[in-house]
Scaffold this motif. Structure first.
Motif, PDB file in Angstrom:
ATOM      1  N   PRO A   1       0.806  -1.225   0.000  1.00 12.42           N
ATOM      2  CA  PRO A   1       0.000   0.000   0.000  1.00 12.42           C
ATOM      3  C   PRO A   1       0.838   1.274   0.000  1.00 12.42           C
ATOM      4  O   PRO A   1       0.343   2.325  -0.396  1.00 12.42           O
ATOM      5  N   ASP A   2       2.101   1.181   0.414  1.00 14.50           N
ATOM      6  CA  ASP A   2       2.933   2.380   0.418  1.00 14.50           C
ATOM      7  C   ASP A   2       3.194   2.896  -0.988  1.00 14.50           C
ATOM      8  O   ASP A   2       3.309   4.105  -1.197  1.00 14.50           O
TER       9      ASP A   2
ATOM     10  N   ALA B   1       2.141   7.164  -4.813  1.00 15.66           N
ATOM     11  CA  ALA B   1       1.647   7.553  -6.136  1.00 15.66           C
ATOM     12  C   ALA B   1       0.563   8.626  -6.014  1.00 15.66           C
ATOM     13  O   ALA B   1       0.539   9.573  -6.800  1.00 15.66           O
ATOM     14  N   LEU B   2      -0.311   8.486  -5.020  1.00 18.03           N
ATOM     15  CA  LEU B   2      -1.344   9.506  -4.806  1.00 18.03           C
ATOM     16  C   LEU B   2      -0.714  10.852  -4.475  1.00 18.03           C
ATOM     17  O   LEU B   2      -1.146  11.892  -4.977  1.00 18.03           O
ATOM     18  N   HIS B   3       0.295  10.840  -3.632  1.00 18.40           N
ATOM     19  CA  HIS B   3       0.944  12.102  -3.270  1.00 18.40           C
ATOM     20  C   HIS B   3       1.739  12.685  -4.435  1.00 18.40           C
ATOM     21  O   HIS B   3       1.818  13.911  -4.576  1.00 18.40           O
TER      22      HIS B   3
ATOM     23  N   ILE C   1      -8.250  13.705  -6.001  1.00 14.86           N
ATOM     24  CA  ILE C   1      -7.034  13.101  -5.450  1.00 14.86           C
ATOM     25  C   ILE C   1      -7.005  13.233  -3.931  1.00 14.86           C
ATOM     26  O   ILE C   1      -6.660  12.275  -3.222  1.00 14.86           O
ATOM     27  N   LEU C   2      -7.382  14.388  -3.407  1.00 13.62           N
ATOM     28  CA  LEU C   2      -7.387  14.568  -1.957  1.00 13.62           C
ATOM     29  C   LEU C   2      -8.411  13.649  -1.293  1.00 13.62           C
ATOM     30  O   LEU C   2      -8.169  13.135  -0.189  1.00 13.62           O
ATOM     31  N   THR C   3      -9.532  13.403  -1.955  1.00 13.96           N
ATOM     32  CA  THR C   3     -10.522  12.461  -1.431  1.00 13.96           C
ATOM     33  C   THR C   3      -9.930  11.056  -1.396  1.00 13.96           C
ATOM     34  O   THR C   3     -10.106  10.324  -0.413  1.00 13.96           O
ATOM     35  N   GLN C   4      -9.210  10.679  -2.425  1.00 11.75           N
ATOM     36  CA  GLN C   4      -8.566   9.366  -2.441  1.00 11.75           C
ATOM     37  C   GLN C   4      -7.505   9.260  -1.354  1.00 11.75           C
ATOM     38  O   GLN C   4      -7.350   8.201  -0.737  1.00 11.75           O
TER      39      GLN C   4
END
Length: 81
Positions: free
Chosen positions: A12-13, A18-20, A63-66
């Motif tokens: 998960p890291d 990737a999201l950040h 993206i912030l919601t994810q």
């Protein structure tokens, strides 16, 4: 061929990072769109920058919601919906 890991193997890291990375890219593009609005001289270019800013804000919200969802999932005892 020694470095052929998949996202599932990285854990998960990798998804978290990737999201950040996506958030950072959108924030940079948003800053540039705002600068083009502020310092632009061509009315058409300024209008295009406004449209880009609106699209980027929608993407940033997504993206912030994810990221918030991923933060919740990282907590011990979090519920799976």
């Amino acid at each position: 061929m020694a470095d052929q890991g998949t996202d599932a193997e990285e854990g998960p890291d990798a998804a978290w990072q990737a999201l950040h990375a996506d958030r950072e890219a959108v924030e940079r593009a948003l800053t540039l769109a705002q600068a083009r609005q502020r310092y632009g001289t061509d009315a058409a270019a300024i209008a295009q920058a406004r449209r880009e800013e609106a699209e980027l804000l929608v993407n940033l919200d997504r993206i912030l919601t994810q990221i918030r969802a991923a933060e919740y999932r990282r907590q011990p005892g979090s519920r799976r919906w």
